[in-house]
Design a protein around this motif. Structure first.
Motif, PDB file in Angstrom:
ATOM      1  N   GLY A 112      32.083   1.343 -21.707  1.00 52.91           N
ATOM      2  CA  GLY A 112      31.660   1.138 -22.751  1.00 52.91           C
ATOM      3  C   GLY A 112      30.624   0.866 -23.676  1.00 52.91           C
ATOM      4  N   ARG A 113      29.010   0.860 -22.731  1.00 55.23           N
ATOM      5  CA  ARG A 113      28.366   0.530 -22.863  1.00 55.23           C
ATOM      6  C   ARG A 113      27.417   1.861 -23.808  1.00 55.23           C
ATOM      7  NH1 ARG A 113      24.935  -4.113 -21.388  1.00 55.23           N
ATOM      8  NH2 ARG A 113      23.295  -2.566 -21.085  1.00 55.23           N
ATOM      9  N   PRO A 114      26.667   2.401 -24.432  1.00 52.92           N
ATOM     10  CA  PRO A 114      25.922   3.469 -24.795  1.00 52.92           C
ATOM     11  C   PRO A 114      24.996   3.859 -24.484  1.00 52.92           C
ATOM     12  CG  PRO A 114      25.122   1.906 -26.355  1.00 52.92           C
ATOM     13  CD  PRO A 114      26.582   0.683 -24.975  1.00 52.92           C
ATOM     14  N   ASP A 115      24.329   2.833 -22.751  1.00 57.08           N
ATOM     15  CA  ASP A 115      23.340   3.288 -21.482  1.00 57.08           C
ATOM     16  C   ASP A 115      24.492   3.128 -20.796  1.00 57.08           C
ATOM     17  OD1 ASP A 115      24.173   0.802 -21.488  1.00 57.08           O
ATOM     18  OD2 ASP A 115      22.504  -0.545 -21.118  1.00 57.08           O
ATOM     19  N   ALA A 116      25.354   3.377 -20.919  1.00 59.97           N
ATOM     20  CA  ALA A 116      25.795   3.249 -18.840  1.00 59.97           C
ATOM     21  C   ALA A 116      25.534   4.529 -18.173  1.00 59.97           C
ATOM     22  CB  ALA A 116      27.498   3.988 -19.033  1.00 59.97           C
ATOM     23  N   PRO A 117      25.158   5.865 -18.554  1.00 59.76           N
ATOM     24  CA  PRO A 117      25.215   6.686 -17.406  1.00 59.76           C
ATOM     25  C   PRO A 117      22.936   6.895 -16.911  1.00 59.76           C
ATOM     26  CG  PRO A 117      26.023   7.836 -19.208  1.00 59.76           C
ATOM     27  CD  PRO A 117      25.565   6.205 -19.671  1.00 59.76           C
ATOM     28  N   HIS A 118      22.244   5.496 -17.917  1.00 58.90           N
ATOM     29  CA  HIS A 118      20.826   5.570 -17.768  1.00 58.90           C
ATOM     30  C   HIS A 118      21.534   3.813 -16.512  1.00 58.90           C
ATOM     31  CE1 HIS A 118      17.458   4.139 -16.755  1.00 58.90           C
ATOM     32  NE2 HIS A 118      17.417   2.597 -17.007  1.00 58.90           N
ATOM     33  N   ILE A 119      22.266   3.341 -16.404  1.00 57.64           N
ATOM     34  CA  ILE A 119      22.478   2.060 -15.498  1.00 57.64           C
ATOM     35  C   ILE A 119      23.460   3.136 -13.930  1.00 57.64           C
ATOM     36  CG2 ILE A 119      23.673  -0.163 -15.108  1.00 57.64           C
ATOM     37  CD1 ILE A 119      23.413  -0.419 -17.986  1.00 57.64           C
ATOM     38  N   HIS A 120      24.419   3.952 -14.296  1.00 61.20           N
ATOM     39  CA  HIS A 120      24.930   4.580 -13.314  1.00 61.20           C
ATOM     40  C   HIS A 120      23.983   4.880 -12.390  1.00 61.20           C
ATOM     41  CE1 HIS A 120      28.701   4.143 -14.998  1.00 61.20           C
ATOM     42  NE2 HIS A 120      28.469   3.160 -15.105  1.00 61.20           N
ATOM     43  N   ALA A 121      23.017   6.294 -13.094  1.00 60.99           N
ATOM     44  CA  ALA A 121      21.899   6.477 -12.441  1.00 60.99           C
ATOM     45  C   ALA A 121      20.372   5.298 -11.759  1.00 60.99           C
ATOM     46  CB  ALA A 121      21.286   7.477 -13.069  1.00 60.99           C
ATOM     47  N   LEU A 122      20.445   4.184 -12.161  1.00 60.34           N
ATOM     48  CA  LEU A 122      20.198   3.400 -11.168  1.00 60.34           C
ATOM     49  C   LEU A 122      20.616   2.823 -10.143  1.00 60.34           C
ATOM     50  CD1 LEU A 122      18.213   1.189 -14.688  1.00 60.34           C
ATOM     51  CD2 LEU A 122      17.004   2.477 -12.700  1.00 60.34           C
ATOM     52  N   ALA A 123      22.063   2.489 -10.515  1.00 65.63           N
ATOM     53  CA  ALA A 123      23.147   2.123  -9.432  1.00 65.63           C
ATOM     54  C   ALA A 123      23.000   3.069  -8.315  1.00 65.63           C
ATOM     55  CB  ALA A 123      24.093   1.627 -10.102  1.00 65.63           C
ATOM     56  N   ARG A 124      23.110   3.999  -8.586  1.00 66.28           N
ATOM     57  CA  ARG A 124      23.903   4.770  -7.448  1.00 66.28           C
ATOM     58  C   ARG A 124      21.716   5.336  -6.538  1.00 66.28           C
ATOM     59  NH1 ARG A 124      26.014   8.067 -10.796  1.00 66.28           N
ATOM     60  NH2 ARG A 124      24.097   9.594 -12.189  1.00 66.28           N
ATOM     61  N   GLU A 125      20.484   5.046  -7.053  1.00 67.16           N
ATOM     62  CA  GLU A 125      19.066   5.051  -6.103  1.00 67.16           C
ATOM     63  C   GLU A 125      19.177   3.818  -5.748  1.00 67.16           C
ATOM     64  OE1 GLU A 125      14.667   4.373  -7.958  1.00 67.16           O
ATOM     65  OE2 GLU A 125      16.355   5.360  -9.211  1.00 67.16           O
ATOM     66  N   VAL A 126      19.747   2.699  -6.154  1.00 64.16           N
ATOM     67  CA  VAL A 126      19.568   1.367  -5.435  1.00 64.16           C
ATOM     68  C   VAL A 126      20.486   1.013  -4.752  1.00 64.16           C
ATOM     69  CG1 VAL A 126      20.477  -1.048  -6.242  1.00 64.16           C
ATOM     70  CG2 VAL A 126      19.049  -0.112  -8.041  1.00 64.16           C
ATOM     71  N   LEU A 127      21.547   1.663  -4.227  1.00 59.76           N
ATOM     72  CA  LEU A 127      22.647   1.721  -3.453  1.00 59.76           C
ATOM     73  C   LEU A 127      22.199   2.889  -1.836  1.00 59.76           C
ATOM     74  CD1 LEU A 127      26.077   2.497  -4.515  1.00 59.76           C
ATOM     75  CD2 LEU A 127      25.255   0.258  -4.017  1.00 59.76           C
ATOM     76  N   SER A 128      21.148   4.054  -2.454  1.00 58.09           N
ATOM     77  CA  SER A 128      20.180   4.631  -1.619  1.00 58.09           C
ATOM     78  C   SER A 128      19.194   3.713  -1.016  1.00 58.09           C
ATOM     79  CB  SER A 128      20.109   6.118  -2.495  1.00 58.09           C
ATOM     80  OG  SER A 128      19.128   6.170  -3.328  1.00 58.09           O
TER      81      SER A 128
END
Length: 89
Positions: free
Chosen positions: A24-40
């Motif tokens: 429900g967060r409007p910035d969710a796509p940005h956070i998801h991209a950060l999370a993918r980067e961090v995982l890698s």
């Protein structure tokens, strides 16, 4: 997506935990991209940085934990950690 950050170490040696749910967060796509980067970019084994520095364990959706330390944090790691620790519960 649920992101959990655990920070320990530092001069005081205390532990701080926070979790952030992106639903429900409007910035969710940005956070998801950060999370993918961090995982890698993180390592799956516990690492230790400089004496007195912080160690971070980041878990995304319970799919495993990556570890990173100061001062070797990437910009993405720093941004995600700051977001979760300041806005998470």
């Amino acid at each position: 997506m649920r992101i959990q950050v655990t920070r320990d170490g530092g001069a005081a040696g205390g532990e701080h935990r926070a979790a952030l749910d992106t639903e429900g967060r409007p910035d969710a796509p940005h956070i998801h991209a950060l999370a993918r980067e961090v995982l890698s970019s993180g390592t799956r084994t516990v690492t230790f940085g400089v004496p007195g520095g912080f160690h971070y364990a980041i878990t995304v959706d319970g799919r495993g934990t990556v570890h990173c330390t100061e001062p070797q944090l990437t910009d993405g790691q720093r941004d995600l950690i700051a977001l979760v620790l300041t806005q998470g519960r």
